[in-house]
Design a protein around this motif. Sequence first.
Motif, PDB file in Angstrom:
ATOM      1  N   VAL A  39      41.909  -6.072   3.584  1.00  0.00           N
ATOM      2  CA  VAL A  39      42.872  -5.569   4.571  1.00  0.00           C
ATOM      3  C   VAL A  39      42.172  -4.643   5.563  1.00  0.00           C
ATOM      4  O   VAL A  39      42.358  -4.762   6.784  1.00  0.00           O
ATOM      5  CB  VAL A  39      44.053  -4.854   3.870  1.00  0.00           C
ATOM      6  N   VAL A  40      41.346  -3.727   5.064  1.00  0.00           N
ATOM      7  CA  VAL A  40      40.639  -2.800   5.949  1.00  0.00           C
ATOM      8  C   VAL A  40      39.640  -3.556   6.825  1.00  0.00           C
ATOM      9  O   VAL A  40      39.512  -3.282   8.018  1.00  0.00           O
ATOM     10  CB  VAL A  40      39.948  -1.680   5.138  1.00  0.00           C
ATOM     11  N   GLY A  41      38.943  -4.523   6.226  1.00  0.00           N
ATOM     12  CA  GLY A  41      38.007  -5.333   7.005  1.00  0.00           C
ATOM     13  C   GLY A  41      38.708  -6.088   8.120  1.00  0.00           C
ATOM     14  O   GLY A  41      38.209  -6.168   9.250  1.00  0.00           O
ATOM     15  N   TRP A  42      39.886  -6.620   7.822  1.00  0.00           N
ATOM     16  CA  TRP A  42      40.673  -7.322   8.832  1.00  0.00           C
ATOM     17  C   TRP A  42      41.139  -6.350   9.917  1.00  0.00           C
ATOM     18  O   TRP A  42      41.061  -6.640  11.108  1.00  0.00           O
ATOM     19  CB  TRP A  42      41.867  -8.016   8.172  1.00  0.00           C
ATOM     20  N   ALA A  43      41.611  -5.173   9.493  1.00  0.00           N
ATOM     21  CA  ALA A  43      42.105  -4.179  10.454  1.00  0.00           C
ATOM     22  C   ALA A  43      41.002  -3.690  11.385  1.00  0.00           C
ATOM     23  O   ALA A  43      41.266  -3.367  12.544  1.00  0.00           O
ATOM     24  CB  ALA A  43      42.737  -2.997   9.714  1.00  0.00           C
ATOM     25  N   TRP A  44      39.784  -3.620  10.895  1.00  0.00           N
ATOM     26  CA  TRP A  44      38.655  -3.142  11.693  1.00  0.00           C
ATOM     27  C   TRP A  44      37.738  -4.288  12.126  1.00  0.00           C
ATOM     28  O   TRP A  44      36.577  -4.073  12.454  1.00  0.00           O
ATOM     29  CB  TRP A  44      37.851  -2.115  10.892  1.00  0.00           C
ATOM     30  N   VAL A  56      33.443  -1.578   6.159  1.00  0.00           N
ATOM     31  CA  VAL A  56      33.948  -1.540   4.780  1.00  0.00           C
ATOM     32  C   VAL A  56      32.813  -1.149   3.831  1.00  0.00           C
ATOM     33  O   VAL A  56      33.052  -0.527   2.797  1.00  0.00           O
ATOM     34  CB  VAL A  56      34.572  -2.900   4.392  1.00  0.00           C
ATOM     35  N   PHE A  57      31.576  -1.456   4.196  1.00  0.00           N
ATOM     36  CA  PHE A  57      30.424  -1.097   3.372  1.00  0.00           C
ATOM     37  C   PHE A  57      30.457   0.374   2.972  1.00  0.00           C
ATOM     38  O   PHE A  57      30.186   0.731   1.835  1.00  0.00           O
ATOM     39  CB  PHE A  57      29.119  -1.400   4.115  1.00  0.00           C
ATOM     40  N   VAL A  58      30.803   1.236   3.916  1.00  0.00           N
ATOM     41  CA  VAL A  58      30.830   2.675   3.668  1.00  0.00           C
ATOM     42  C   VAL A  58      31.895   3.024   2.631  1.00  0.00           C
ATOM     43  O   VAL A  58      31.728   3.951   1.843  1.00  0.00           O
ATOM     44  CB  VAL A  58      31.065   3.450   4.984  1.00  0.00           C
ATOM     45  N   MET A  59      32.978   2.267   2.583  1.00  0.00           N
ATOM     46  CA  MET A  59      34.100   2.575   1.699  1.00  0.00           C
ATOM     47  C   MET A  59      33.902   2.122   0.257  1.00  0.00           C
ATOM     48  O   MET A  59      34.540   2.669  -0.644  1.00  0.00           O
ATOM     49  CB  MET A  59      35.367   1.923   2.243  1.00  0.00           C
ATOM     50  N   VAL A  60      33.056   1.142   0.033  1.00  0.00           N
ATOM     51  CA  VAL A  60      32.923   0.547  -1.308  1.00  0.00           C
ATOM     52  C   VAL A  60      32.604   1.593  -2.381  1.00  0.00           C
ATOM     53  O   VAL A  60      33.317   1.682  -3.386  1.00  0.00           O
ATOM     54  CB  VAL A  60      31.905  -0.611  -1.305  1.00  0.00           C
ATOM     55  N   PRO A  61      31.575   2.413  -2.219  1.00  0.00           N
ATOM     56  CA  PRO A  61      31.292   3.373  -3.291  1.00  0.00           C
ATOM     57  C   PRO A  61      32.383   4.422  -3.474  1.00  0.00           C
ATOM     58  O   PRO A  61      32.544   4.959  -4.572  1.00  0.00           O
ATOM     59  CB  PRO A  61      29.970   4.025  -2.890  1.00  0.00           C
TER      60      PRO A  61
END
Length: 171
Positions: free
Chosen positions: A22-27, A102-107
């Motif tokens: 969802v975040v990847g789609w939004a951004w 989204v990479f930044v959010m994973v951890p």
Amino acid sequence: MPFNLLYENALFFVAATSFFAVVGWAWNDAKPYELPHPLPGWFRVWFLTVQIGGVGLPLVGLAWGLWQGYTSVVLLLLSYFLMLGLQILSESVALRRFKSTVFVMVPYLYLPYRIWQLYEVLVWLNAAADLTVIRTLLLLEIVLWTANYALDLSQLPRLLYWERKAEGGNH
């Protein structure tokens, strides 16, 4: 307990992956994300510490569990490795395949879950008096991943390319 953990892990993975989608789609229209360069000098030391502590020590615990015949310890550590692998896969796909922020959010999702997962296993294993080695390993892992999370938080401005004030400036 180990089978409950399996369901919990599956639920977390589905929820986290859905969130990332969802975040990847939004951004989706954001500029492609790339890691800041150059990496700080201490990064290699810390990365090696996390690899040895986060992978090497649990592998020793896994081998010990196999050698001692503790099926529950083996299942619990395999669950740990599964979730660690899924985090690495999520980071890799977000950064390399999609070049997504989204990479930044994973951890920031996976590390608190990992700490919870390790704590949950530690509490569950406290009933077994002869598992001091594994309980010590779990405590070390909780400390390692908590420190790693704190380090990740401290690097958030760098990862998001927040600019610093010029030296000698008033504001």
